[in-house]
Structures are given as C-alpha cells and as structure tokens.
Design an enzyme around this catalytic site. Sequence first.
Site, PDB file in Angstrom:
ATOM      1  N   ASP A 180       0.848  -1.188   0.000  1.00 48.00           N
ATOM      2  CA  ASP A 180       0.000   0.000   0.000  1.00 48.00           C
ATOM      3  C   ASP A 180       0.884   1.238   0.000  1.00 48.00           C
ATOM      4  O   ASP A 180       2.087   1.166   0.259  1.00 48.00           O
ATOM      5  CB  ASP A 180      -0.919  -0.001   1.229  1.00 48.00           C
ATOM      6  CG  ASP A 180      -2.237   0.727   0.987  1.00 48.00           C
ATOM      7  OD1 ASP A 180      -2.234   1.730   0.259  1.00 48.00           O
ATOM      8  OD2 ASP A 180      -3.271   0.296   1.547  1.00 48.00           O
ATOM      9  N   ASN A 185      -6.418  -5.235  -5.343  1.00 47.15           N
ATOM     10  CA  ASN A 185      -7.510  -4.540  -4.674  1.00 47.15           C
ATOM     11  C   ASN A 185      -7.395  -3.021  -4.752  1.00 47.15           C
ATOM     12  O   ASN A 185      -8.398  -2.330  -4.698  1.00 47.15           O
ATOM     13  CB  ASN A 185      -7.550  -4.979  -3.212  1.00 47.15           C
ATOM     14  CG  ASN A 185      -8.389  -4.072  -2.354  1.00 47.15           C
ATOM     15  OD1 ASN A 185      -9.620  -4.114  -2.382  1.00 47.15           O
ATOM     16  ND2 ASN A 185      -7.720  -3.200  -1.582  1.00 47.15           N
ATOM     17  N   TYR A 210     -15.227   5.935 -13.595  1.00 42.97           N
ATOM     18  CA  TYR A 210     -15.132   4.809 -12.678  1.00 42.97           C
ATOM     19  C   TYR A 210     -15.734   3.557 -13.308  1.00 42.97           C
ATOM     20  O   TYR A 210     -15.142   2.470 -13.240  1.00 42.97           O
ATOM     21  CB  TYR A 210     -15.843   5.150 -11.373  1.00 42.97           C
ATOM     22  CG  TYR A 210     -15.717   4.092 -10.297  1.00 42.97           C
ATOM     23  CD1 TYR A 210     -14.508   3.907  -9.621  1.00 42.97           C
ATOM     24  CD2 TYR A 210     -16.805   3.299  -9.955  1.00 42.97           C
ATOM     25  CE1 TYR A 210     -14.393   2.953  -8.634  1.00 42.97           C
ATOM     26  CE2 TYR A 210     -16.692   2.341  -8.957  1.00 42.97           C
ATOM     27  CZ  TYR A 210     -15.484   2.163  -8.305  1.00 42.97           C
ATOM     28  OH  TYR A 210     -15.373   1.211  -7.328  1.00 42.97           O
ATOM     29  N   LYS A 241     -13.780  -0.073 -14.055  1.00 43.32           N
ATOM     30  CA  LYS A 241     -14.215  -1.340 -13.489  1.00 43.32           C
ATOM     31  C   LYS A 241     -14.727  -2.303 -14.562  1.00 43.32           C
ATOM     32  O   LYS A 241     -14.614  -3.520 -14.428  1.00 43.32           O
ATOM     33  CB  LYS A 241     -15.265  -1.107 -12.412  1.00 43.32           C
ATOM     34  CG  LYS A 241     -14.701  -0.390 -11.186  1.00 43.32           C
ATOM     35  CD  LYS A 241     -13.506  -1.121 -10.600  1.00 43.32           C
ATOM     36  CE  LYS A 241     -12.969  -0.477  -9.342  1.00 43.32           C
ATOM     37  NZ  LYS A 241     -11.832  -1.223  -8.756  1.00 43.32           N
ATOM     38  N   PRO A 279     -18.064  -6.013  -5.842  1.00 42.82           N
ATOM     39  CA  PRO A 279     -18.826  -5.590  -4.661  1.00 42.82           C
ATOM     40  C   PRO A 279     -19.878  -4.561  -5.028  1.00 42.82           C
ATOM     41  O   PRO A 279     -19.721  -3.769  -5.960  1.00 42.82           O
ATOM     42  CB  PRO A 279     -17.755  -4.956  -3.759  1.00 42.82           C
ATOM     43  CG  PRO A 279     -16.436  -5.413  -4.315  1.00 42.82           C
ATOM     44  CD  PRO A 279     -16.668  -5.575  -5.780  1.00 42.82           C
ATOM     45  N   GLY A 280     -20.970  -4.579  -4.253  1.00 41.26           N
ATOM     46  CA  GLY A 280     -21.977  -3.545  -4.353  1.00 41.26           C
ATOM     47  C   GLY A 280     -21.733  -2.479  -3.311  1.00 41.26           C
ATOM     48  O   GLY A 280     -20.594  -2.006  -3.146  1.00 41.26           O
ATOM     49  N   THR A 299     -17.419   1.063   3.719  1.00 42.92           N
ATOM     50  CA  THR A 299     -16.023   1.451   3.869  1.00 42.92           C
ATOM     51  C   THR A 299     -15.946   2.969   3.756  1.00 42.92           C
ATOM     52  O   THR A 299     -16.947   3.639   3.506  1.00 42.92           O
ATOM     53  CB  THR A 299     -15.143   0.826   2.769  1.00 42.92           C
ATOM     54  OG1 THR A 299     -15.506   1.407   1.496  1.00 42.92           O
ATOM     55  CG2 THR A 299     -15.312  -0.681   2.702  1.00 42.92           C
TER      56      THR A 299
END
Length: 257
Positions: free
Chosen positions: A38, A94, A159, A163, A189-190, A194
């Site tokens: 990261d 990710n 975006y 994706k 993911p929906g 987060t």
Amino acid sequence: MSPMLTDSVAVVTGGSSGLGRSIARQFAEEGADVVIADVQEAPREGGEPAHEVIEAETDAGVAYVDCDVTNVADLESAVDAAEEFGGVDVMVNNAGIFHGEEFLEVSEDDYDRMMDINVKGLYFGAQVAARRMVDGDGGSIVNLSSVAGLEGSGDFVTYCGTKGAVRLLTYAMAAKLGPDGVRVNAIHPGLIETTMTTEDYAIIGTEAEGSFLESIPARRAGQPEDVADAAVYLASDRSEYVTGESLVVDGGMTNTQ
C-alpha cells in the site's frame, strides 16, 4: 473445518484500509502468510496498521511494503517480499480509487489518475505475479472490480470504465493463464460499508442511505467481511475449477432492480 489457505502466500494491494485490510486479515486467519502492499501503513478508517493487527492476532507471517501500484517496480518489490514466505500463490489486486464526477467536466489529469490506479496498477500487478506463478506451481489472481463494472452510471462514467475494464481483463487473463495453472477471477462488490461509501461516495450515513437500501433485497449494506469471504473462496483450492468468473457480492442489488 480446517483453514482454507494453509501454506498459501498472498499479496494484497491496497491492503492497509477498507476491503484490502479485511481481505488481508481474513487470509491470515485462514492460514495464509500475507504481504500488504500500500502507499500508506495507516488505515483510512483509523486504528492500528493492518500488519500489526495480523501479527498480534494470528500466527501468520506478515509484511508491509510501500507500494504505489502505478509503479511497476513497486509491484515487483511487493511480489519479491512474498519470497520471504516461499513465493506468491495468491495475488489480490484490490488497490483502487473512486470520485464522483460530472462527465463534461472531467479533466485529463483526473482521468489519467483513475485509469493508472484502477486499470494499469491491476494489469501489471497481475502480470508481475503471474510470471512467478507460471514459473512455479500456478496460483490464483483475484481482481477487485465493482457492480459499476457491470452497469453504466452517468454519474460515474470514468469509474465505470475502469471497473468494466477490470471485468474484461479478468476474462482475458483467465484465458491466457489457465493452461499454466493460474486462475483469474473478479469480485464485484456492491454497496459495502467502507470509507469509500461513507466519505468518497457519501451514501452510508446520509439521508440517501434509506432509499438506497430499499433497492437491495438483503436490505442492508455489505460489510468488508462479506467481500473477504468471497476472496478467500477464490484464493483457495475449493475454487480450483473456477476461473474467468465474476462473483457479485451486492446483496442481490444488481440483478433485481
């Protein structure tokens, strides 16, 4: 039941915060050694760094590596770090960013930044890991997409583009790498709770949340652990005949609206 990832070594990009943090922790709990890659150790949501939590709570080997996924040399360093534990078996791409936009006002810099992180970083993260896997005993690559990669939204044109690219790259990588024993799958993911959905795309915790949840058959937002469970499955031998697939984790939202 025995741990699902015993003797596995995983690299998780964007592993300090959000979905990546949950995936890294779940992998460690399931027996994997984990490299967290990261741009910052501190999680966006607060708390202790993920690698310190994993070290304190599990017996897993864990390392943190500074990694900007737009820099291929950084990705190489992250995968190199997995050699300490025996070499990469699982690569979780990710790392990603989101921002709302007005399509007619998107700047070239905004576009390039999102494409560099969400697409280029994933592309070369998969490539770097796949080279090691092809030369070894194969492996599993898990790419994080989004329901935005399945449906278009006029509010998030760039975006959605990134994706959607992840989805098709996943299919193409699976076709290319399957004969070499490398599986490649995507998770979509929906609405997951987060910092991306509480701050970057402020739905959860706002007046809009109630009406949004009404469109989800499960009638709740997802938790990072819901996505981590899917990642564990795709990383494990229990999905050894699964490749080139899109696993949607959205409480039923996408196909019922």
